[in-house]
Design a protein around this motif. Structure first.
Motif, PDB file in Angstrom:
ATOM      1  N   ALA A 179      -6.379   6.011   5.162  1.00 28.24           N
ATOM      2  CA  ALA A 179      -6.757   6.462   3.560  1.00 28.24           C
ATOM      3  C   ALA A 179      -6.218   5.384   2.784  1.00 28.24           C
ATOM      4  CB  ALA A 179      -6.227   7.826   3.500  1.00 28.24           C
ATOM      5  N   VAL A 180      -5.273   4.638   2.737  1.00 28.31           N
ATOM      6  CA  VAL A 180      -5.082   3.573   2.028  1.00 28.31           C
ATOM      7  C   VAL A 180      -6.126   2.479   2.228  1.00 28.31           C
ATOM      8  CG1 VAL A 180      -3.286   1.923   1.346  1.00 28.31           C
ATOM      9  CG2 VAL A 180      -2.454   4.446   1.979  1.00 28.31           C
ATOM     10  N   LEU A 181      -6.198   1.965   3.420  1.00 32.47           N
ATOM     11  CA  LEU A 181      -7.482   1.046   3.497  1.00 32.47           C
ATOM     12  C   LEU A 181      -8.744   1.511   2.771  1.00 32.47           C
ATOM     13  CD1 LEU A 181      -6.647   0.289   7.319  1.00 32.47           C
ATOM     14  CD2 LEU A 181      -6.951  -1.638   5.407  1.00 32.47           C
ATOM     15  N   ASP A 182      -9.054   2.916   2.792  1.00 34.58           N
ATOM     16  CA  ASP A 182     -10.115   3.548   2.168  1.00 34.58           C
ATOM     17  C   ASP A 182     -10.070   3.108   0.775  1.00 34.58           C
ATOM     18  OD1 ASP A 182     -12.602   5.121   2.359  1.00 34.58           O
ATOM     19  OD2 ASP A 182     -11.400   6.222   1.145  1.00 34.58           O
ATOM     20  N   ALA A 183      -8.953   3.494   0.249  1.00 39.05           N
ATOM     21  CA  ALA A 183      -8.670   3.306  -1.263  1.00 39.05           C
ATOM     22  C   ALA A 183      -8.910   1.845  -1.482  1.00 39.05           C
ATOM     23  CB  ALA A 183      -7.351   3.698  -1.675  1.00 39.05           C
ATOM     24  N   PHE A 184      -8.850   0.778  -0.902  1.00 41.37           N
ATOM     25  CA  PHE A 184      -8.872  -0.441  -1.146  1.00 41.37           C
ATOM     26  C   PHE A 184     -10.315  -0.815  -0.723  1.00 41.37           C
ATOM     27  CE2 PHE A 184      -4.312  -0.399  -1.260  1.00 41.37           C
ATOM     28  CZ  PHE A 184      -3.982  -1.223  -2.436  1.00 41.37           C
ATOM     29  N   THR A 200      12.082  11.685   8.133  1.00 45.89           N
ATOM     30  CA  THR A 200      10.789  12.050   8.074  1.00 45.89           C
ATOM     31  C   THR A 200      10.184  10.868   6.988  1.00 45.89           C
ATOM     32  OG1 THR A 200      10.983  13.936   6.712  1.00 45.89           O
ATOM     33  CG2 THR A 200      10.837  14.025   9.080  1.00 45.89           C
ATOM     34  N   GLY A 201      10.920  10.809   6.035  1.00 45.07           N
ATOM     35  CA  GLY A 201      10.409  10.096   4.599  1.00 45.07           C
ATOM     36  C   GLY A 201      10.075   8.710   5.124  1.00 45.07           C
ATOM     37  N   LYS A 202      10.949   7.858   5.674  1.00 44.56           N
ATOM     38  CA  LYS A 202      10.754   6.507   5.832  1.00 44.56           C
ATOM     39  C   LYS A 202       9.386   6.094   6.721  1.00 44.56           C
ATOM     40  CE  LYS A 202      14.642   4.838   3.948  1.00 44.56           C
ATOM     41  NZ  LYS A 202      14.659   3.702   2.947  1.00 44.56           N
ATOM     42  N   LEU A 203       9.072   6.901   7.681  1.00 43.06           N
ATOM     43  CA  LEU A 203       8.011   6.698   8.437  1.00 43.06           C
ATOM     44  C   LEU A 203       6.762   7.044   7.878  1.00 43.06           C
ATOM     45  CD1 LEU A 203       7.451   5.274  11.265  1.00 43.06           C
ATOM     46  CD2 LEU A 203       7.122   7.604  12.251  1.00 43.06           C
ATOM     47  N   LEU A 204       6.743   8.106   6.879  1.00 44.93           N
ATOM     48  CA  LEU A 204       5.523   8.413   6.080  1.00 44.93           C
ATOM     49  C   LEU A 204       5.307   7.280   5.121  1.00 44.93           C
ATOM     50  CD1 LEU A 204       6.273  12.151   5.531  1.00 44.93           C
ATOM     51  CD2 LEU A 204       4.379  11.245   6.749  1.00 44.93           C
ATOM     52  N   MET A 205       6.482   6.782   4.568  1.00 50.51           N
ATOM     53  CA  MET A 205       6.256   5.459   3.606  1.00 50.51           C
ATOM     54  C   MET A 205       5.802   4.249   4.398  1.00 50.51           C
ATOM     55  SD  MET A 205       9.466   3.929   1.021  1.00 50.51           S
ATOM     56  CE  MET A 205       9.599   5.378   0.094  1.00 50.51           C
ATOM     57  N   ALA A 206       6.277   4.165   5.304  1.00 48.46           N
ATOM     58  CA  ALA A 206       5.860   2.905   6.451  1.00 48.46           C
ATOM     59  C   ALA A 206       4.303   3.131   6.557  1.00 48.46           C
ATOM     60  CB  ALA A 206       6.581   2.562   7.559  1.00 48.46           C
ATOM     61  N   SER A 207       3.812   4.209   6.782  1.00 46.15           N
ATOM     62  CA  SER A 207       2.345   4.488   7.081  1.00 46.15           C
ATOM     63  C   SER A 207       1.598   4.082   5.876  1.00 46.15           C
ATOM     64  CB  SER A 207       2.008   5.946   7.345  1.00 46.15           C
ATOM     65  OG  SER A 207       2.967   6.320   8.307  1.00 46.15           O
ATOM     66  N   VAL A 208       1.755   4.574   4.716  1.00 45.25           N
ATOM     67  CA  VAL A 208       1.313   4.231   3.380  1.00 45.25           C
ATOM     68  C   VAL A 208       1.500   2.651   3.370  1.00 45.25           C
ATOM     69  CG1 VAL A 208       1.327   4.342   0.964  1.00 45.25           C
ATOM     70  CG2 VAL A 208       1.714   6.369   2.262  1.00 45.25           C
ATOM     71  N   LEU A 209       2.522   2.276   3.401  1.00 49.78           N
ATOM     72  CA  LEU A 209       3.070   0.879   3.310  1.00 49.78           C
ATOM     73  C   LEU A 209       1.879  -0.117   4.033  1.00 49.78           C
ATOM     74  CD1 LEU A 209       4.596  -1.362   1.624  1.00 49.78           C
ATOM     75  CD2 LEU A 209       6.423  -0.872   3.284  1.00 49.78           C
ATOM     76  N   SER A 210       1.811   0.394   5.334  1.00 47.71           N
ATOM     77  CA  SER A 210       1.184  -0.372   6.434  1.00 47.71           C
ATOM     78  C   SER A 210      -0.360  -0.533   5.905  1.00 47.71           C
ATOM     79  CB  SER A 210       1.147   0.256   7.792  1.00 47.71           C
ATOM     80  OG  SER A 210       2.483   0.395   8.279  1.00 47.71           O
ATOM     81  N   ALA A 217      -1.119  -0.643   2.775  1.00 44.03           N
ATOM     82  CA  ALA A 217      -1.270  -1.371   1.800  1.00 44.03           C
ATOM     83  C   ALA A 217      -1.182  -3.009   2.237  1.00 44.03           C
ATOM     84  CB  ALA A 217       0.092  -0.943   0.870  1.00 44.03           C
ATOM     85  N   ILE A 218      -0.300  -3.038   3.107  1.00 40.12           N
ATOM     86  CA  ILE A 218      -0.036  -4.612   3.602  1.00 40.12           C
ATOM     87  C   ILE A 218      -1.374  -5.148   4.363  1.00 40.12           C
ATOM     88  CG2 ILE A 218       0.937  -6.047   5.613  1.00 40.12           C
ATOM     89  CD1 ILE A 218       3.448  -4.270   5.353  1.00 40.12           C
ATOM     90  N   LEU A 219      -2.006  -4.332   4.943  1.00 40.01           N
ATOM     91  CA  LEU A 219      -3.311  -4.468   5.488  1.00 40.01           C
ATOM     92  C   LEU A 219      -4.473  -4.562   4.712  1.00 40.01           C
ATOM     93  CD1 LEU A 219      -3.182  -2.092   8.794  1.00 40.01           C
ATOM     94  CD2 LEU A 219      -3.380  -4.617   8.982  1.00 40.01           C
ATOM     95  N   SER A 220      -4.253  -4.097   3.446  1.00 42.06           N
ATOM     96  CA  SER A 220      -5.316  -4.285   2.279  1.00 42.06           C
ATOM     97  C   SER A 220      -5.000  -5.480   1.469  1.00 42.06           C
ATOM     98  CB  SER A 220      -5.515  -2.876   1.644  1.00 42.06           C
ATOM     99  OG  SER A 220      -5.658  -2.030   2.357  1.00 42.06           O
ATOM    100  N   GLY A 221      -3.785  -6.256   1.499  1.00 46.63           N
ATOM    101  CA  GLY A 221      -3.499  -7.230   0.593  1.00 46.63           C
ATOM    102  C   GLY A 221      -3.228  -6.691  -0.851  1.00 46.63           C
ATOM    103  N   GLN A 248       0.938  -2.532  -7.040  1.00 47.93           N
ATOM    104  CA  GLN A 248       0.321  -1.363  -6.060  1.00 47.93           C
ATOM    105  C   GLN A 248       1.330  -1.005  -5.207  1.00 47.93           C
ATOM    106  OE1 GLN A 248      -3.326  -3.602  -5.367  1.00 47.93           O
ATOM    107  NE2 GLN A 248      -4.662  -2.215  -6.539  1.00 47.93           N
ATOM    108  N   ILE A 249       1.854  -2.016  -4.596  1.00 48.49           N
ATOM    109  CA  ILE A 249       2.688  -1.435  -3.394  1.00 48.49           C
ATOM    110  C   ILE A 249       3.825  -0.563  -3.911  1.00 48.49           C
ATOM    111  CG2 ILE A 249       4.622  -2.614  -1.889  1.00 48.49           C
ATOM    112  CD1 ILE A 249       2.798  -4.736  -1.088  1.00 48.49           C
ATOM    113  N   HIS A 250       4.440  -1.120  -5.067  1.00 51.02           N
ATOM    114  CA  HIS A 250       5.457  -0.300  -5.885  1.00 51.02           C
ATOM    115  C   HIS A 250       5.035   1.096  -6.097  1.00 51.02           C
ATOM    116  CE1 HIS A 250       9.151   0.505  -8.262  1.00 51.02           C
ATOM    117  NE2 HIS A 250       8.200   1.143  -8.970  1.00 51.02           N
ATOM    118  N   ALA A 251       3.874   1.353  -6.630  1.00 46.89           N
ATOM    119  CA  ALA A 251       3.376   2.522  -6.838  1.00 46.89           C
ATOM    120  C   ALA A 251       3.077   3.622  -5.588  1.00 46.89           C
ATOM    121  CB  ALA A 251       1.971   2.659  -7.813  1.00 46.89           C
ATOM    122  N   LEU A 252       2.539   2.730  -4.449  1.00 49.54           N
ATOM    123  CA  LEU A 252       2.164   3.545  -3.142  1.00 49.54           C
ATOM    124  C   LEU A 252       3.617   3.746  -2.590  1.00 49.54           C
ATOM    125  CD1 LEU A 252      -0.846   1.424  -2.234  1.00 49.54           C
ATOM    126  CD2 LEU A 252      -0.778   3.824  -2.620  1.00 49.54           C
TER     127      LEU A 252
END
Lengths: 297, 297
Positions: free
Chosen positions: B56-61, B184-194, B196-200, B205-209
């Protein structure tokens, strides 16, 4: 570094690795009890053969050994996690490891499982985090790929499952070899391969070093089986003859003790032969090989 | 892809991820029983919220979602390994997970431990092995680094240890929050962050995400606690009220049920607010957020 005697190399870098792995764990912002459990098994001693192999290959290529420290520490962490999980009641149910209480005996089963999980996870973080001018992103990815393959379902973990399935069964020499190639061989091979990746080895050199580590791994395991019959409990840290008692297939049980010794000598000879093909200064790797053939623990 | 409704997105990509994770396991040259144990828990269902967040993050980008498939699968494997190990007799000792017998009930404890180890190890291999024109070596290393941090001693495993230590104790809200942020939080955060990383993504944006996923993770956990009181056993797949029975501190026990619902609504509101800051088309992420607030299981 090439002129250094093996004894000096081994003492110096064993100490360095032992310092670094504890330092890496200290750096973690994590519950104290988890860090204590991780450090406990990392401190439990051992030959540190895998990290020394990483560094000895870098030495053969006359490279800066510091480039290999995070990877060497990471591989030792993977080896250590595998021992913690192997010792659990659900697996080998061992109370002692190298003469000391096993991790779950000290910290409880739940923490021991989690300490193993944390060590495995941290190992990949350490490799990804390597900061050294000689180490490119491509090298780091290649290290992670090769080490994960060697440690996972296609390597060490797969060998562990095959070993469990082979218990109380008469195995063929091929089946026994499959188990050892995977359970211990692949991670030893990954150690050598990691040194080669970090040194920018040629395809021919990588091929020879892989063959070298294949023979080294089998020699290591045959020596282990021979020690189980001939060693003294104080030296090997577990009851002598425990394999025979478990009704486990071993090289001596399949080949006789004399046959196993002949096989060991053959693998050692082949290991040296492969090293010679690399056309590198492999004095340390030759000495590690001989140490494995003759080790008393 | 941006115009796609959430329902279509979720159904399509849930199915894709479920196909891919089984395909990845099938590809392994490993003992059949180990592969069966790995696949069993991967097939056990679930919301697949973590892989959907990556995509979904990749989709947003407006990026190619295929770039995220190996990472999405890897994170689902890490989540699955953590469930297998959590369910073990030495940990939560659960016989059922999502209404089906837990891994160790079907395959035995030893194989369950090893299947978890193999899934964790494989996850890093899959990321390192990503082949997609949008994915650079630097991105892959960054993914491995962030996911390992989120999954290991400083993240999920550390949270699990803190959770164990907090059992049968009256926790403060801060302590409870620490546990959930990590477990549970850190792995959910890592999913979103991943994603973001893949979308450059930019630093802003990384901070907000990250802030978004912080609120999302807490909302997820508060909803879990509320469901434990209000849900039906059939829907959540475990006995209702099992947390209360365990004498576990929960949001409703610390804040009252009404207080927990207010807190949930606040985190959901903050999550939407952070998403708005990214100036991206976050329709899918907004819908995932609402789904978490309202989910029945």
């Amino acid at each position: 570094m090439n002129a250094t005697s093996f004894h000096t190399f081994s003492e110096t870098y064993k100490q360095l690795i032992e310092l670094k792995i504890i330092e890496y764990v200290e750096e973690l912002k994590a519950p104290d009890n988890l860090k204590a459990a991780m450090a406990y098994s990392l401190k439990a001693g051992g030959k540190r053969i895998r990290p020394l192999l990483v560094l000895a290959v870098l030495d053969a290529f006359a490279k800066d050994l510091n480039a290999g420290v995070p990877t060497a520490a990471a591989i030792e962490m993977i080896h250590t996690y595998s021992l913690i999980h192997d010792d659990l009641p659900a697996m080998d149910d061992d109370d002692l490891r190298r003469g000391k209480p096993t991790n779950h005996k000290v910290f409880g089963e739940a923490t021991a499982i989690l300490a193993g999980d944390a060590l495995l996870t941290y190992s990949f973080q350490l490799i990804a985090n390597t900061e050294h001018p000689d180490v490119t992103p491509e090298m780091k990815l290649n290290l992670i790929l090769e080490i994960a393959k060697a440690a996972g379902a296609e390597g060490m973990v797969g060998g562990q499952v095959a070993d469990m399935e082979g218990e109380n069964k008469q195995l063929s020499l091929e089946e026994l070899q499959y188990i050892h190639e995977h359970k211990t061989g692949k991670l030893l091979m990954a150690s050598v391969l990691s040194g080669a990746i970090l040194s920018g080895a040629s395809a021919e050199q990588i091929h020879a070093l892989k063959q070298f580590s294949y023979h080294l791994g089998l020699a290591f395991q045959i020596r282990d089986d021979i020690l189980d019959i001939e060693g003294s409990e104080g030296e090997i840290g577990k009851p002598v003859g425990s394999d025979t008692g478990n009704n486990k297939s071993t090289y001596p049980s399949l080949l006789t003790l004399t046959g196993a010794k002949v096989r060991l000598a053959e693998h050692i000879k082949m290991a040296h032969k492969e090293l010679a093909k690399t056309q590198l200064d492999t004095v340390l790797l030759n000495e590690i090989t001989d140490m494995i053939a003759k080790r008393k623990s």
